[in-house]
Each structure stands twice: as structure tokens, then as C-alpha cells.
Write a protein that holds these residues in place. Structure first.
Motif, mmCIF file in Angstrom:
data_model
loop_
_atom_site.group_PDB
_atom_site.id
_atom_site.type_symbol
_atom_site.label_atom_id
_atom_site.label_comp_id
_atom_site.label_asym_id
_atom_site.label_seq_id
_atom_site.Cartn_x
_atom_site.Cartn_y
_atom_site.Cartn_z
ATOM 1 N N LEU A 166 31.920 33.495 15.331
ATOM 2 C CA LEU A 166 30.616 33.343 14.703
ATOM 3 C C LEU A 166 29.926 34.691 14.635
ATOM 4 O O LEU A 166 30.014 35.494 15.574
ATOM 5 C CB LEU A 166 29.732 32.367 15.495
ATOM 6 C CG LEU A 166 30.161 30.900 15.554
ATOM 7 C CD1 LEU A 166 29.299 30.154 16.572
ATOM 8 C CD2 LEU A 166 30.062 30.249 14.178
ATOM 9 N N ASN A 167 29.239 34.964 13.542
ATOM 10 C CA ASN A 167 28.388 36.142 13.428
ATOM 11 C C ASN A 167 26.989 35.745 13.888
ATOM 12 O O ASN A 167 26.381 34.840 13.306
ATOM 13 C CB ASN A 167 28.351 36.643 11.990
ATOM 14 C CG ASN A 167 29.694 37.188 11.534
ATOM 15 O OD1 ASN A 167 30.293 38.022 12.212
ATOM 16 N ND2 ASN A 167 30.182 36.717 10.407
ATOM 17 N N GLN A 168 26.502 36.411 14.916
ATOM 18 C CA GLN A 168 25.202 36.063 15.474
ATOM 19 C C GLN A 168 24.341 37.313 15.629
ATOM 20 O O GLN A 168 24.748 38.421 15.277
ATOM 21 C CB GLN A 168 25.382 35.346 16.821
ATOM 22 C CG GLN A 168 26.103 34.002 16.687
ATOM 23 C CD GLN A 168 26.204 33.241 17.986
ATOM 24 O OE1 GLN A 168 26.223 33.817 19.074
ATOM 25 N NE2 GLN A 168 26.268 31.924 17.892
ATOM 26 N N VAL A 169 23.140 37.110 16.151
ATOM 27 C CA VAL A 169 22.197 38.212 16.284
ATOM 28 C C VAL A 169 21.506 38.122 17.641
ATOM 29 O O VAL A 169 21.276 37.030 18.164
ATOM 30 C CB VAL A 169 21.158 38.183 15.136
ATOM 31 C CG1 VAL A 169 20.316 36.922 15.203
ATOM 32 C CG2 VAL A 169 20.281 39.419 15.155
ATOM 33 N N THR A 170 21.200 39.271 18.245
ATOM 34 C CA THR A 170 20.521 39.298 19.534
ATOM 35 C C THR A 170 19.009 39.275 19.339
ATOM 36 O O THR A 170 18.505 39.309 18.220
ATOM 37 C CB THR A 170 20.905 40.556 20.327
ATOM 38 O OG1 THR A 170 20.420 41.709 19.619
ATOM 39 C CG2 THR A 170 22.409 40.659 20.485
ATOM 40 N N LYS A 171 18.291 39.243 20.431
ATOM 41 C CA LYS A 171 16.826 39.209 20.387
ATOM 42 C C LYS A 171 16.259 40.426 19.665
ATOM 43 O O LYS A 171 15.266 40.312 18.930
ATOM 44 C CB LYS A 171 16.260 39.126 21.804
ATOM 45 C CG LYS A 171 14.742 39.044 21.866
ATOM 46 C CD LYS A 171 14.250 38.949 23.303
ATOM 47 C CE LYS A 171 12.725 38.847 23.350
ATOM 48 N NZ LYS A 171 12.222 38.732 24.752
ATOM 49 N N ASP A 172 16.889 41.601 19.862
ATOM 50 C CA ASP A 172 16.378 42.818 19.234
ATOM 51 C C ASP A 172 16.970 43.083 17.851
ATOM 52 O O ASP A 172 16.831 44.178 17.301
ATOM 53 C CB ASP A 172 16.593 44.037 20.142
ATOM 54 C CG ASP A 172 18.060 44.261 20.478
ATOM 55 O OD1 ASP A 172 18.926 43.576 19.878
ATOM 56 O OD2 ASP A 172 18.354 45.113 21.327
ATOM 57 N N GLY A 173 17.647 42.063 17.288
ATOM 58 C CA GLY A 173 18.127 42.172 15.911
ATOM 59 C C GLY A 173 19.506 42.780 15.742
ATOM 60 O O GLY A 173 19.939 43.024 14.614
ATOM 61 N N LYS A 174 20.227 43.007 16.823
ATOM 62 C CA LYS A 174 21.569 43.583 16.737
ATOM 63 C C LYS A 174 22.573 42.520 16.298
ATOM 64 O O LYS A 174 22.620 41.426 16.857
ATOM 65 C CB LYS A 174 21.968 44.154 18.096
ATOM 66 C CG LYS A 174 23.394 44.682 18.147
ATOM 67 C CD LYS A 174 23.758 45.088 19.571
ATOM 68 C CE LYS A 174 25.223 45.498 19.676
ATOM 69 N NZ LYS A 174 25.601 45.816 21.086
ATOM 70 N N ASP A 175 23.383 42.845 15.294
ATOM 71 C CA ASP A 175 24.424 41.927 14.825
ATOM 72 C C ASP A 175 25.614 41.985 15.779
ATOM 73 O O ASP A 175 26.098 43.063 16.126
ATOM 74 C CB ASP A 175 24.883 42.311 13.415
ATOM 75 C CG ASP A 175 23.806 42.068 12.371
ATOM 76 O OD1 ASP A 175 23.099 41.047 12.484
ATOM 77 O OD2 ASP A 175 23.662 42.904 11.451
ATOM 78 N N ILE A 176 26.079 40.817 16.211
ATOM 79 C CA ILE A 176 27.224 40.751 17.116
ATOM 80 C C ILE A 176 28.201 39.695 16.626
ATOM 81 O O ILE A 176 27.847 38.808 15.836
ATOM 82 C CB ILE A 176 26.802 40.424 18.568
ATOM 83 C CG1 ILE A 176 26.047 39.093 18.635
ATOM 84 C CG2 ILE A 176 25.979 41.556 19.157
ATOM 85 C CD1 ILE A 176 25.694 38.668 20.057
ATOM 86 N N ILE A 177 29.437 39.815 17.083
ATOM 87 C CA ILE A 177 30.479 38.839 16.748
ATOM 88 C C ILE A 177 30.840 38.107 18.034
ATOM 89 O O ILE A 177 31.069 38.728 19.084
ATOM 90 C CB ILE A 177 31.714 39.517 16.148
ATOM 91 C CG1 ILE A 177 31.322 40.309 14.893
ATOM 92 C CG2 ILE A 177 32.782 38.474 15.797
ATOM 93 C CD1 ILE A 177 32.449 41.176 14.350
ATOM 94 N N ILE A 178 30.914 36.796 17.944
ATOM 95 C CA ILE A 178 31.134 35.944 19.117
ATOM 96 C C ILE A 178 32.397 35.113 18.936
ATOM 97 O O ILE A 178 32.619 34.509 17.884
ATOM 98 C CB ILE A 178 29.928 35.001 19.329
ATOM 99 C CG1 ILE A 178 28.682 35.790 19.727
ATOM 100 C CG2 ILE A 178 30.243 33.934 20.369
ATOM 101 C CD1 ILE A 178 28.772 36.464 21.078
#
Length: 225
Positions: A166-178
Motif C-alpha cells: 500500500l502507498n501511504q503517508v505519514t503525519k508530516d506528509g512523507k510518502d511511504i510504501i507499506i
């Protein structure tokens, strides 16, 4: 039964403190003194029966007017809560274990509202548990509506589990892959109740994988040339 005696008459005239564990005797004494001053009190404490069995007890005490001297007697209703305390201890131990792992462990209801959020989730996403409870995971972890999220939800409800990226996002707006694995949890009647998700961040691994593939393509082009 709780005191482990054959006849209640054996207990008449004996001090209650004989059965209360040392670490709770002060608390029990303070409660008793408060009740004798006319106050209602509640206390959880540990006791030891006359045969040595340890039990957790919950007592609800009320003052009973003493017509003899105008003071109050201590009237209590006490029940055995040992099983409840053991269950609570087990839950605390399980929660502590979940907080040790680096993966994000979260539980969502079938409406995607967050019910549980471990330390791993706090570290990966930046959201504290107190900030996310009751909020929809889709609103916190995705910048826009995700079809992949919808497909995952449909699969886990129909098949009981799902796993994928899944492509997700952190609290500070950083794009991450899970890399995520979902398991469906059911209630006593077998109806879908909630979803347990275990998420591992693989952003760096995916970047390295992409760089490796790019390097391999460049090497192949150089060989052909």
C-alpha cells in the motif's frame, strides 16, 4: 469458600488482616477507617485463604449506623475478581509484547475506524495512539481515495485475510510504501467485527530495488552497445 474454611463460625472474632496480603493491609486499614467515619469506599486487594490460596477481591463498603455508640460499623459486599485480574494481566502482557515489535500493529473496525495502535505504528506514521483512536485509517494514512484499500477490504471480508503493498503517508506528509497483512476478526456469532493489520515499511527497500533495476538496465544497454 473464599476464606477456605469449613464453617463460617471459625472466622468470628478473628482479624480480617490475617488474610490480607502485607502490601494491601495499609490500604485496607485506611478504607476501614474511612467507612467508620461514615464514608462509602471501594477497594481491590489481594488476600490469602486459610489454605494458602491467593485471590483478588473487590469490596464495596458502606457505613452502617451503630446504635450503641452513635458511630458506624463497616458493612461490605466482597466478590472474587481473580479471573478478571488474570485476564487484565494477560492483556497487558500481550500489549507490552506488541509494543516491542517494530512493525505497526493496528486494529480497525469494519468501518475503518482505528481501535488499537501500537508503538510501532507511532514510530512509522508519527501519530500518537491518543490522536488516532476512533478516526478512520483511510483519512490519516492516505492522501486521497485508494482503490487498493477498497479491494483489500473486500478481500479480507470475503476471504478472511489479505496481504499486499500500500502507498501511504505519514503525519508530516512523507510518502511511504507499506507491506501489509490483514486478518479478519469475528464476534461470537461469526460476524465480521474488526481487522487486525500488521504493517512493515519497505520504502527504502523499494528504492534500492528500483535503483538496482535501473543499474542492471544501464549495464544491459552498455553491453549491447
Amino acid at each position: 469458600v473464599m476464606m477456605e474454611v469449613e464453617n463460617a463460625d471459625i472466622l468470628i472474632g478473628k482479624s480480617i488482616y490475617l488474610t490480607i496480603t502485607p502490601e494491601y493491609q495499609k490500604k485496607y486499614r485506611l478504607m476501614h477507617e474511612s467507612v467508620c467515619r461514615g464514608n462509602k469506599e471501594t477497594l481491590e486487594f489481594e488476600m490469602i485463604g486459610f489454605k494458602g490460596t491467593r485471590r483478588w477481591m473487590e469490596t464495596h463498603a458502606v457505613p452502617l449506623p451503630n446504635e450503641t455508640d452513635g458511630g458506624f460499623l463497616h458493612l461490605a459486599i466482597t466478590r472474587d475478581i481473580t479471573q478478571r485480574k488474570l485476564s487484565e494481566q494477560k492483556l497487558h502482557e500481550q500489549a507490552a509484547l506488541l509494543d516491542v515489535v517494530t512493525n505497526a500493529i493496528l486494529v480497525k473496525d469494519i468501518h475503518n475506524r482505528i481501535l488499537y495502535w501500537n508503538k510501532g505504528a507511532e514510530n512509522i506514521y508519527g501519530w500518537q495512539a491518543s490522536e488516532v483512536y476512533g478516526k478512520k485509517a483511510s483519512q490519516l494514512l492516505h492522501e486521497e481515495h485508494s482503490k487498493g484499500q477498497d479491494d483489500a477490504l473486500l478481500t479480507v471480508i470475503n476471504q478472511g485475510e489479505w496481504q499486499g503493498e500500500l502507498n501511504q503517508v505519514t503525519k508530516d506528509g512523507k510518502d511511504i510504501i507499506i507491506q501489509s497483512r490483514w486478518t479478519l476478526l469475528r464476534d461470537d456469532k461469526g460476524k465480521p467485527k474488526s481487522i487486525l493489520a500488521e504493517n512493515t515499511e519497505i520504502t527504502q527497500n523499494k528504492l534500492l530495488e528500483t535503483q538496482l533495476l535501473r543499474t542492471q538496465r544501464l549495464e544491459s544497454i552498455g553491453t549491447l552497445a
